[in-house]
Write an enzyme that holds these catalytic residues in place. Structure first.
Site, PDB file in Angstrom:
ATOM      1  N   SER A 164       0.819  -1.226   0.000  1.00 42.89           N
ATOM      2  CA  SER A 164       0.000   0.000   0.000  1.00 42.89           C
ATOM      3  C   SER A 164       0.845   1.265   0.000  1.00 42.89           C
ATOM      4  O   SER A 164       1.894   1.340   0.664  1.00 42.89           O
ATOM      5  CB  SER A 164      -0.875  -0.012   1.257  1.00 42.89           C
ATOM      6  OG  SER A 164      -1.423   1.257   1.474  1.00 42.89           O
TER       7      SER A 164
ATOM      8  N   GLU B  61       0.150   3.697   1.657  1.00 41.86           N
ATOM      9  CA  GLU B  61       0.184   4.177   3.046  1.00 41.86           C
ATOM     10  C   GLU B  61       1.571   3.970   3.656  1.00 41.86           C
ATOM     11  O   GLU B  61       1.927   4.640   4.623  1.00 41.86           O
ATOM     12  CB  GLU B  61      -0.864   3.456   3.896  1.00 41.86           C
ATOM     13  CG  GLU B  61      -2.299   3.842   3.586  1.00 41.86           C
ATOM     14  CD  GLU B  61      -2.664   5.269   3.998  1.00 41.86           C
ATOM     15  OE1 GLU B  61      -2.231   5.710   5.075  1.00 41.86           O
ATOM     16  OE2 GLU B  61      -3.354   5.932   3.223  1.00 41.86           O
TER      17      GLU B  61
ATOM     18  N   TYR C 173      -1.776   0.260  10.599  1.00 41.65           N
ATOM     19  CA  TYR C 173      -2.027  -0.413   9.312  1.00 41.65           C
ATOM     20  C   TYR C 173      -0.785  -0.336   8.422  1.00 41.65           C
ATOM     21  O   TYR C 173      -0.337  -1.340   7.865  1.00 41.65           O
ATOM     22  CB  TYR C 173      -3.224   0.250   8.618  1.00 41.65           C
ATOM     23  CG  TYR C 173      -3.395  -0.135   7.163  1.00 41.65           C
ATOM     24  CD1 TYR C 173      -3.995  -1.343   6.802  1.00 41.65           C
ATOM     25  CD2 TYR C 173      -2.962   0.714   6.147  1.00 41.65           C
ATOM     26  CE1 TYR C 173      -4.151  -1.688   5.459  1.00 41.65           C
ATOM     27  CE2 TYR C 173      -3.114   0.376   4.809  1.00 41.65           C
ATOM     28  CZ  TYR C 173      -3.715  -0.822   4.467  1.00 41.65           C
ATOM     29  OH  TYR C 173      -3.866  -1.168   3.138  1.00 41.65           O
TER      30      TYR C 173
HETATM   31  P1  NDP Z   1     -11.397  -4.825   1.522  1.00 42.90           P
HETATM   32  O1  NDP Z   1     -11.398  -4.275   2.892  1.00 42.90           O
HETATM   33  O2  NDP Z   1     -12.536  -4.499   0.605  1.00 42.90           O
HETATM   34  O3  NDP Z   1     -11.270  -6.421   1.583  1.00 42.90           O
HETATM   35  C1  NDP Z   1     -10.501  -7.052   2.568  1.00 42.90           C
HETATM   36  C2  NDP Z   1     -10.703  -8.548   2.461  1.00 42.90           C
HETATM   37  O4  NDP Z   1      -9.908  -9.215   3.447  1.00 42.90           O
HETATM   38  C3  NDP Z   1     -12.153  -9.009   2.686  1.00 42.90           C
HETATM   39  O5  NDP Z   1     -12.441 -10.052   1.776  1.00 42.90           O
HETATM   40  C4  NDP Z   1     -12.106  -9.552   4.119  1.00 42.90           C
HETATM   41  O6  NDP Z   1     -13.074 -10.538   4.387  1.00 42.90           O
HETATM   42  C5  NDP Z   1     -10.715 -10.194   4.096  1.00 42.90           C
HETATM   43  N1  NDP Z   1     -10.201 -10.467   5.447  1.00 42.90           N
HETATM   44  C6  NDP Z   1     -10.089  -9.606   6.481  1.00 42.90           C
HETATM   45  N2  NDP Z   1      -9.561 -10.234   7.549  1.00 42.90           N
HETATM   46  C7  NDP Z   1      -9.334 -11.516   7.179  1.00 42.90           C
HETATM   47  C8  NDP Z   1      -8.802 -12.657   7.838  1.00 42.90           C
HETATM   48  N3  NDP Z   1      -8.378 -12.602   9.107  1.00 42.90           N
HETATM   49  N4  NDP Z   1      -8.707 -13.808   7.142  1.00 42.90           N
HETATM   50  C9  NDP Z   1      -9.128 -13.893   5.862  1.00 42.90           C
HETATM   51  N5  NDP Z   1      -9.655 -12.862   5.196  1.00 42.90           N
HETATM   52  C10 NDP Z   1      -9.751 -11.686   5.838  1.00 42.90           C
HETATM   53  O7  NDP Z   1     -10.009  -4.360   0.837  1.00 42.90           O
HETATM   54  P2  NDP Z   1      -9.695  -3.977  -0.692  1.00 42.90           P
HETATM   55  O8  NDP Z   1     -10.306  -4.980  -1.583  1.00 42.90           O
HETATM   56  O9  NDP Z   1      -9.968  -2.530  -0.890  1.00 42.90           O
HETATM   57  O10 NDP Z   1      -8.116  -4.119  -0.717  1.00 42.90           O
HETATM   58  C11 NDP Z   1      -7.487  -5.357  -1.021  1.00 42.90           C
HETATM   59  C12 NDP Z   1      -6.095  -5.363  -0.419  1.00 42.90           C
HETATM   60  O11 NDP Z   1      -5.325  -4.305  -0.981  1.00 42.90           O
HETATM   61  C13 NDP Z   1      -6.045  -5.167   1.096  1.00 42.90           C
HETATM   62  O12 NDP Z   1      -4.961  -5.919   1.586  1.00 42.90           O
HETATM   63  C14 NDP Z   1      -5.763  -3.687   1.252  1.00 42.90           C
HETATM   64  O13 NDP Z   1      -5.150  -3.407   2.480  1.00 42.90           O
HETATM   65  C15 NDP Z   1      -4.830  -3.464   0.064  1.00 42.90           C
HETATM   66  N6  NDP Z   1      -4.807  -2.125  -0.480  1.00 42.90           N
HETATM   67  C16 NDP Z   1      -5.989  -1.519  -0.836  1.00 42.90           C
HETATM   68  C17 NDP Z   1      -5.966  -0.258  -1.382  1.00 42.90           C
HETATM   69  C18 NDP Z   1      -7.238   0.408  -1.817  1.00 42.90           C
HETATM   70  O14 NDP Z   1      -7.189   1.607  -2.100  1.00 42.90           O
HETATM   71  N7  NDP Z   1      -8.341  -0.306  -1.943  1.00 42.90           N
HETATM   72  C19 NDP Z   1      -4.701   0.474  -1.582  1.00 42.90           C
HETATM   73  C20 NDP Z   1      -3.525  -0.306  -1.264  1.00 42.90           C
HETATM   74  C21 NDP Z   1      -3.588  -1.548  -0.717  1.00 42.90           C
HETATM   75  P3  NDP Z   1     -14.535 -10.153   4.994  1.00 42.90           P
HETATM   76  O15 NDP Z   1     -15.406  -9.885   3.784  1.00 42.90           O
HETATM   77  O16 NDP Z   1     -14.890 -11.378   5.740  1.00 42.90           O
HETATM   78  O17 NDP Z   1     -14.364  -8.930   5.863  1.00 42.90           O
HETATM   79  P1  GDP Z   2      -6.814   5.742   3.357  1.00 41.21           P
HETATM   80  O1  GDP Z   2      -5.972   6.610   2.485  1.00 41.21           O
HETATM   81  O2  GDP Z   2      -6.560   4.283   3.158  1.00 41.21           O
HETATM   82  O3  GDP Z   2      -6.781   6.119   4.791  1.00 41.21           O
HETATM   83  O4  GDP Z   2      -8.323   5.912   2.798  1.00 41.21           O
HETATM   84  P2  GDP Z   2      -9.598   6.665   3.395  1.00 41.21           P
HETATM   85  O5  GDP Z   2     -10.581   6.754   2.267  1.00 41.21           O
HETATM   86  O6  GDP Z   2     -10.076   6.042   4.657  1.00 41.21           O
HETATM   87  O7  GDP Z   2      -9.069   8.127   3.755  1.00 41.21           O
HETATM   88  C1  GDP Z   2      -8.495   8.985   2.770  1.00 41.21           C
HETATM   89  C2  GDP Z   2      -8.275  10.377   3.372  1.00 41.21           C
HETATM   90  O8  GDP Z   2      -9.552  10.985   3.596  1.00 41.21           O
HETATM   91  C3  GDP Z   2      -7.551  10.376   4.712  1.00 41.21           C
HETATM   92  O9  GDP Z   2      -6.580  11.385   4.698  1.00 41.21           O
HETATM   93  C4  GDP Z   2      -8.641  10.728   5.725  1.00 41.21           C
HETATM   94  O10 GDP Z   2      -8.189  11.460   6.871  1.00 41.21           O
HETATM   95  C5  GDP Z   2      -9.535  11.625   4.862  1.00 41.21           C
HETATM   96  N1  GDP Z   2     -10.910  11.743   5.371  1.00 41.21           N
HETATM   97  C6  GDP Z   2     -11.567  12.892   5.622  1.00 41.21           C
HETATM   98  N2  GDP Z   2     -12.777  12.640   6.130  1.00 41.21           N
HETATM   99  C7  GDP Z   2     -12.908  11.289   6.194  1.00 41.21           C
HETATM  100  C8  GDP Z   2     -13.958  10.437   6.642  1.00 41.21           C
HETATM  101  O11 GDP Z   2     -15.016  10.862   7.076  1.00 41.21           O
HETATM  102  N3  GDP Z   2     -13.745   9.079   6.528  1.00 41.21           N
HETATM  103  C9  GDP Z   2     -12.576   8.584   6.009  1.00 41.21           C
HETATM  104  N4  GDP Z   2     -12.431   7.254   5.897  1.00 41.21           N
HETATM  105  N5  GDP Z   2     -11.544   9.371   5.616  1.00 41.21           N
HETATM  106  C10 GDP Z   2     -11.721  10.712   5.710  1.00 41.21           C
END
Ligand code: NDP
Ligand code: GDP
Length: 330
Positions: free
Chosen positions: A130, A132, A154
């Site tokens: 990520s 992040e 995270y």
């Molecule tokens: P989501 O939060 O939508 O999905 C997370 C998934 O992980 C869900 O299927 C969840 O299952 C599963 N999960 C959580 N805990 C466990 C566990 N203990 N064992 C097995 N499965 C588990 O994330 P995204 O699809 O948005 O992201 C995919 C990956 O990419 C993540 O690792 C995220 O951190 C990373 N990422 C995402 C970004 C983004 O902008 N979307 C940016 C950079 C990295 P359940 O449905 O049961 O909760």
């Molecule tokens: P992140 O980049 O994975 O933390 O994705 P988020 O969508 O959770 O947050 C993106 C940015 O939006 C961060 O800088 C947050 O502080 C900002 N932000 C502002 N208001 C909100 C809010 O109400 N919810 C979330 N999730 N983020 C917020």
């Protein structure tokens, strides 16, 4: 033997898992998903149902924190490719649950690497890293050589998982790649993330169900792309002869405020009439700016981000209008 390539995807019920499975199925893969047991099994596959692919995926019970289960699943599936997408993925929650985040997002990835090393050492491995990890950015534009400075539990957990992925490649010669993905969104984004919170709120306001959206820091900027484009980069990484790490981003950064402006503009409303700032949504430590340089992915993978932000915002608002309209009859 079907002769099809087999993929095992963790996090299959999440945003990226759903789009990735759709892509893999379209490429002719046999797709297996790891799903953790839930008392809400009837709703947990809603994203796969939204994409109409739920019956095309073979589901296996398992949890990233339980290595014996992971070993069993990898042994049963014998995958050619493993995509580790599962995580506790919400930054804000990681301060409330730092140890769980470390266990799932950090150690869980190593459990998966170990299971693959022991049971399918030739399989290709993708780790969902990520942006992040850049946190307090050490360079105005971040690429694969920019030093990391995590700002949340995270991000620290993701950095551990990323380092271990590199280490398994270097120590054991595994084909393990790490995609440093900048924020990517879609109508399937979790409702707690800021983009979806905004588009869901805009739809509710437009349909007369609420009047305000409470947000935190409006000045933060993110490099937002479309999840459908980003899962293509994951797949391309595992099609390369050599494993490597890649930044996946659009190269454009936008503030939360401007995202609000675009989403409200789409329905002909003024965001300033509806957005209020609530300190409850501030974070103990903020990542102010993220802006990725995807040159390496473009040159080596031939990958481009195809969906401009304006189109992403429209797609998300339209999907929320439809979803809420259907539910409420408005
Ligand atoms: P989501 O939060 O939508 O999905 C997370 C998934 O992980 C869900 O299927 C969840 O299952 C599963 N999960 C959580 N805990 C466990 C566990 N203990 N064992 C097995 N499965 C588990 O994330 P995204 O699809 O948005 O992201 C995919 C990956 O990419 C993540 O690792 C995220 O951190 C990373 N990422 C995402 C970004 C983004 O902008 N979307 C940016 C950079 C990295 P359940 O449905 O049961 O909760
Ligand atoms: P992140 O980049 O994975 O933390 O994705 P988020 O969508 O959770 O947050 C993106 C940015 O939006 C961060 O800088 C947050 O502080 C900002 N932000 C502002 N208001 C909100 C809010 O109400 N919810 C979330 N999730 N983020 C917020």
């Amino acid at each position: 033997m079907s002769g099809k390539k087999k993929a095992l995807v963790t996090g299959v019920t999440g945003q990226d898992g759903a789009y990735l499975c759709q892509l893999l199925l379209s490429q002719g893969y046999e797709v297996h998903g790891l799903v953790r047991r839930s008392a809400s099994a009837d709703v947990i596959d809603s994203r796969l149902r939204w994409l109409n692919i739920v019956s095309d995926i073979q589901v296996h019970d398992g949890n990233l924190t339980d290595i014996s289960g992971l070993i069993r699943v990898v042994r049963e599936v014998e995958p050619d490719e493993v995509y580790n997408l599962a995580a506790q993925s919400f930054v804000k929650s990681s301060w409330q649950q730092p140890l769980l985040t470390g266990n799932v997002t950090g150690l869980g990835a190593v459990n998966m690497l170990e299971a693959v090393r022991l049971e399918a050492a030739d399989a290709r491995f993708y780790q969902a890293s990520s942006s992040e990890m850049y946190g307090a950015i050490q360079s105005p534009i971040q690429n694969e050589n920019t030093p990391f400075y995590p700002r949340s539990p995270y991000a620290a957990a993701k950095l551990y998982a990323h380092s271990m992925t590199v280490n398994y490649r270097e120590s054991f010669g595994m084909h393990a790649s790490s995609g440093i993905l900048f924020n990517h969104e879609s109508p399937l984004r979790g409702i707690e993330f800021v983009t979806r919170k905004i588009t869901d709120g805009v739809a509710r306001i437009k349909l007369g169900l609420q009047h305000k959206i409470a947000l935190g820091n409006l000045d933060a900027t993110r490099d937002w792309g479309h999840a459908r484009d980003y899962v293509r980069a994951m797949w391309l990484m595992l099609q390369q002869e050599k494993a490597d790490d890649y930044v996946v981003a659009t190269g454009r950064t936008t503030s939360v405020r401007d995202f609000c402006r675009l989403a409200f503009d789409h329905v002909g409303l003024n965001f300033e009439d509806h957005v209020v700032v609530d300190p409850r949504f501030f974070r103990p430590a903020e990542v102010d700016v993220l802006l990725g340089d995807p040159s390496k992915a473009r040159e080596k993978l031939g990958w481009e981000s195809e969906c401009p932000l304006e189109q992403l915002v429209s797609e998300m608002v339209e999907a929320d209008l439809e979803r809420i309209g259907n539910r409420t009859g408005r």
